[in-house]
Structure formats: C-alpha cells, structure tokens
Design an enzyme around this catalytic site. Structure first.
Site, PDB file in Angstrom:
ATOM      1  N   CYS A 189      11.934 -14.950 -32.467  1.00 40.81           N
ATOM      2  CA  CYS A 189      13.159 -14.228 -32.860  1.00 40.81           C
ATOM      3  C   CYS A 189      14.050 -15.026 -33.806  1.00 40.81           C
ATOM      4  O   CYS A 189      15.084 -14.533 -34.244  1.00 40.81           O
ATOM      5  CB  CYS A 189      13.940 -13.776 -31.635  1.00 40.81           C
ATOM      6  SG  CYS A 189      13.053 -12.505 -30.708  1.00 40.81           S
ATOM      7  N   HIS A 242      13.842  -9.889 -37.979  1.00 34.95           N
ATOM      8  CA  HIS A 242      13.055  -8.798 -37.397  1.00 34.95           C
ATOM      9  C   HIS A 242      14.020  -7.689 -36.995  1.00 34.95           C
ATOM     10  O   HIS A 242      15.234  -7.846 -37.071  1.00 34.95           O
ATOM     11  CB  HIS A 242      12.253  -9.298 -36.185  1.00 34.95           C
ATOM     12  CG  HIS A 242      13.115  -9.750 -35.043  1.00 34.95           C
ATOM     13  ND1 HIS A 242      13.818 -10.939 -35.076  1.00 34.95           N
ATOM     14  CD2 HIS A 242      13.409  -9.167 -33.865  1.00 34.95           C
ATOM     15  CE1 HIS A 242      14.501 -11.074 -33.948  1.00 34.95           C
ATOM     16  NE2 HIS A 242      14.274 -10.001 -33.186  1.00 34.95           N
ATOM     17  N   HIS A 249      15.033  -3.926 -34.509  1.00 31.90           N
ATOM     18  CA  HIS A 249      14.924  -3.186 -33.256  1.00 31.90           C
ATOM     19  C   HIS A 249      15.442  -1.764 -33.439  1.00 31.90           C
ATOM     20  O   HIS A 249      16.308  -1.510 -34.273  1.00 31.90           O
ATOM     21  CB  HIS A 249      15.766  -3.851 -32.152  1.00 31.90           C
ATOM     22  CG  HIS A 249      15.327  -5.228 -31.802  1.00 31.90           C
ATOM     23  ND1 HIS A 249      14.205  -5.483 -31.051  1.00 31.90           N
ATOM     24  CD2 HIS A 249      15.856  -6.433 -32.115  1.00 31.90           C
ATOM     25  CE1 HIS A 249      14.070  -6.788 -30.909  1.00 31.90           C
ATOM     26  NE2 HIS A 249      15.058  -7.392 -31.546  1.00 31.90           N
ATOM     27  N   HIS A 309      20.905   0.325 -39.718  1.00 32.30           N
ATOM     28  CA  HIS A 309      20.184  -0.177 -40.893  1.00 32.30           C
ATOM     29  C   HIS A 309      20.901  -1.366 -41.542  1.00 32.30           C
ATOM     30  O   HIS A 309      20.866  -1.533 -42.761  1.00 32.30           O
ATOM     31  CB  HIS A 309      19.902   0.950 -41.889  1.00 32.30           C
ATOM     32  CG  HIS A 309      18.818   1.858 -41.406  1.00 32.30           C
ATOM     33  ND1 HIS A 309      19.059   2.867 -40.506  1.00 32.30           N
ATOM     34  CD2 HIS A 309      17.494   1.865 -41.666  1.00 32.30           C
ATOM     35  CE1 HIS A 309      17.924   3.480 -40.234  1.00 32.30           C
ATOM     36  NE2 HIS A 309      16.955   2.898 -40.919  1.00 32.30           N
ATOM     37  N   GLU A 362      17.337  -3.089 -26.346  1.00 34.77           N
ATOM     38  CA  GLU A 362      16.760  -3.668 -27.556  1.00 34.77           C
ATOM     39  C   GLU A 362      15.301  -3.240 -27.725  1.00 34.77           C
ATOM     40  O   GLU A 362      14.834  -3.010 -28.836  1.00 34.77           O
ATOM     41  CB  GLU A 362      16.872  -5.188 -27.442  1.00 34.77           C
ATOM     42  CG  GLU A 362      16.369  -5.958 -28.617  1.00 34.77           C
ATOM     43  CD  GLU A 362      16.623  -7.446 -28.469  1.00 34.77           C
ATOM     44  OE1 GLU A 362      17.782  -7.872 -28.610  1.00 34.77           O
ATOM     45  OE2 GLU A 362      15.653  -8.177 -28.198  1.00 34.77           O
TER      46      GLU A 362
END
Length: 149
Positions: free
Chosen positions: A25, A29, A31, A75, A136
C-alpha cells in the site's frame, strides 16, 4: 419522543498511497469505498412541518455528505501532504487531476475521523452524528462512533 437512527450509504472511488508503509500500500492504488453515515435524532412532530415524521430528510443528509465527502474525494488521489510523492502529486495537479493533500496518512482510519468532523460541522443542532463506517474492500473497514469519542 424516541431517538431514531437513520443511515444513508454512499460510494466513491479514490486512489491513495501510504507514505512510509512497509507493504504494497506504499504504492499508489485505488479502492471502491462504501461509506455508511448514521445520524440520530427525534422525528419532527410539528404537524405543519413539511418534513413531519423525519429525523432528517435523506435528501438533506445526502447533500451534506455529497458536498463534504463524495464530490471532493470521488476519483481523487489522496496523499499525505508530507509524502515523497509530492512531486507526483504536483505533476498530476498540473495535468488537471483531482489530488487531495491531506494533513494525515490517508488510511481508512484517518479518513473516517476527517469525514466525521466534516459531517458534524454541517448537521443541524438537533441531529447528532452517531457513526460512520468506511469500507475500503469487501472485507476491510474502519468505523467511527460518537460514543467512543
């Protein structure tokens, strides 16, 4: 009159990276977050009120959460403002990407604390934030409860 809890659920997509983390992490990345917002209050009893019987109109709660959380975070890529990813963040902003430089490590735990403060500040005095659940992944989530704080 009884206190009643009502919950509204929201979804948004965000990316993040955990600065200094010792696992995967640490990389950028994303979710598909699910946020459940539960408030508590007494239903309106004034028979002349257009929202008779409601603790808060779901539409009013939606407006608050949408403006404070969903619209800014959907986003977006969230970085700790002290991250070495700052150069990447600035380049993304130059390219008109939605980037949030947070005062905290963007873990679900810290995000839910941030979200609680933002939502509490916008609720009417008669309504209290009871809890938040920020999911998440399908199997991982953080929860915030007013009673714990």
């Amino acid at each position: 009159m009884s206190n009643i809890r009502i919950t509204k659920q929201f979804t948004f997509e965000s990316g993040h990276a955990l600065y200094g983390y010792d696992g995967k992490c640490r990389n950028v990345h994303g979710h598909s977050y699910k946020l459940s917002v539960t408030v508590i209050g007494t239903p309106i009893t004034d028979t002349s009120h257009v929202k008779l019987g409601m603790v808060i109109d779901f539409g009013d709660l939606k407006k608050i959460v949408k403006e404070e959380i969903v619209d800014p975070f959907d986003h977006a890529t969230i970085f700790n403002k002290n991250t070495p990813h700052l150069e990447l963040a600035k380049e993304l902003m130059r390219r008109d990407h939605n980037v949030i430089l947070a005062d905290y490590q963007p873990t679900s735990e810290n995000m839910v604390i941030d979200f609680a403060e933002k939502i509490k500040a916008r609720l009417p005095e008669t309504i209290k934030l009871h809890s938040l659940k920020l999911q998440e992944t399908e199997t991982s989530y953080a929860e915030w409860y007013a009673s714990d704080n």
